[in-house]
Motif scaffolding. Structure first.
Motif, PDB file in Angstrom:
ATOM      1  N   HIS A   1      42.182  43.173  29.208  1.00  0.00           N
ATOM      2  CA  HIS A   1      42.100  41.950  30.019  1.00  0.00           C
ATOM      3  C   HIS A   1      42.482  42.149  31.487  1.00  0.00           C
ATOM      4  N   GLY A   2      42.072  43.258  32.089  1.00  0.00           N
ATOM      5  CA  GLY A   2      42.329  43.485  33.504  1.00  0.00           C
ATOM      6  C   GLY A   2      43.718  43.955  33.843  1.00  0.00           C
ATOM      7  N   ASN A   3      44.437  44.479  32.882  1.00  0.00           N
ATOM      8  CA  ASN A   3      45.793  44.985  33.134  1.00  0.00           C
ATOM      9  C   ASN A   3      45.760  46.484  33.425  1.00  0.00           C
TER      10      ASN A   3
ATOM     11  N   PRO B   1      37.995  42.620  33.469  1.00  0.00           N
ATOM     12  CA  PRO B   1      38.265  43.939  32.888  1.00  0.00           C
ATOM     13  C   PRO B   1      38.009  45.073  33.885  1.00  0.00           C
ATOM     14  N   ILE B   2      38.836  46.102  33.828  1.00  0.00           N
ATOM     15  CA  ILE B   2      38.757  47.233  34.749  1.00  0.00           C
ATOM     16  C   ILE B   2      37.807  48.286  34.190  1.00  0.00           C
ATOM     17  N   SER B   3      36.826  48.698  35.013  1.00  0.00           N
ATOM     18  CA  SER B   3      35.872  49.735  34.623  1.00  0.00           C
ATOM     19  C   SER B   3      36.359  51.119  34.998  1.00  0.00           C
ATOM     20  N   SER B   4      37.040  51.220  36.141  1.00  0.00           N
ATOM     21  CA  SER B   4      37.484  52.520  36.624  1.00  0.00           C
ATOM     22  C   SER B   4      38.725  52.338  37.488  1.00  0.00           C
TER      23      SER B   4
ATOM     24  N   THR C   1      40.926  49.921  41.961  1.00  0.00           N
ATOM     25  CA  THR C   1      40.290  49.617  40.679  1.00  0.00           C
ATOM     26  C   THR C   1      38.893  49.079  40.932  1.00  0.00           C
ATOM     27  N   LEU C   2      37.985  49.353  40.021  1.00  0.00           N
ATOM     28  CA  LEU C   2      36.655  48.783  40.030  1.00  0.00           C
ATOM     29  C   LEU C   2      36.544  47.932  38.775  1.00  0.00           C
ATOM     30  N   CYS C   3      36.224  46.669  38.949  1.00  0.00           N
ATOM     31  CA  CYS C   3      36.146  45.749  37.819  1.00  0.00           C
ATOM     32  C   CYS C   3      34.714  45.627  37.330  1.00  0.00           C
ATOM     33  N   GLU C   4      34.542  45.131  36.123  1.00  0.00           N
ATOM     34  CA  GLU C   4      33.215  44.954  35.538  1.00  0.00           C
ATOM     35  C   GLU C   4      32.352  43.994  36.341  1.00  0.00           C
ATOM     36  N   THR C   5      32.963  43.120  37.131  1.00  0.00           N
ATOM     37  CA  THR C   5      32.223  42.185  37.973  1.00  0.00           C
ATOM     38  C   THR C   5      31.793  42.809  39.298  1.00  0.00           C
TER      39      THR C   5
END
Length: 111
Positions: free
Chosen positions: A67-69, A89-92, A104-108
């Motif tokens: 959940h983006g943590n 959510p964090i992708s990378s 961080t790179l998020c799914e959005t």
């Protein structure tokens, strides 16, 4: 299967993560493998993504939780220090060259 692995900043250990609540630390010099049974106080079911701060004085490593943590751990002790939260959510994740900087790179698509 291993999803992510990185050398610690001093190059003495390799940390390996997967779709499990635990991760492994391999001592490069003697080949000893240590199972780290998860992060105390956290209920994350998977630690697939990992980032290490680089350099001989590196202190931090980051493990992507649910959940983006972003869970920030000590490279030396592998103990949980603090968490960072983003809105999706964090992708990378990667530590920057500047001291104490993490990206961080998020799914959005947000950075």
């Amino acid at each position: 299967p291993i999803r992510s692995s990185e050398f610690t900043g001093d190059g003495r250990q390799v940390v390996c993560t997967s779709r499990r609540q635990h991760f492994f630390v391999v001592d490069v010099a003697d080949g000893r493998v240590q199972r780290v049974p998860g992060i105390k106080g956290r209920r994350d079911k998977s630690f697939e993504k990992l980032a290490m701060e680089s350099g001989p004085e590196a202190k931090y490593m980051g493990v992507v939780g649910a959940h983006g943590n972003l869970l920030v751990l000590s490279q030396q002790s592998k103990q949980y220090l603090f968490g960072l939260k983003v809105n999706s959510p964090i992708s990378s994740v990667v530590f920057g060259h500047a001291k104490n900087c993490v990206h961080t790179l998020c799914e959005t698509g947000e950075v």
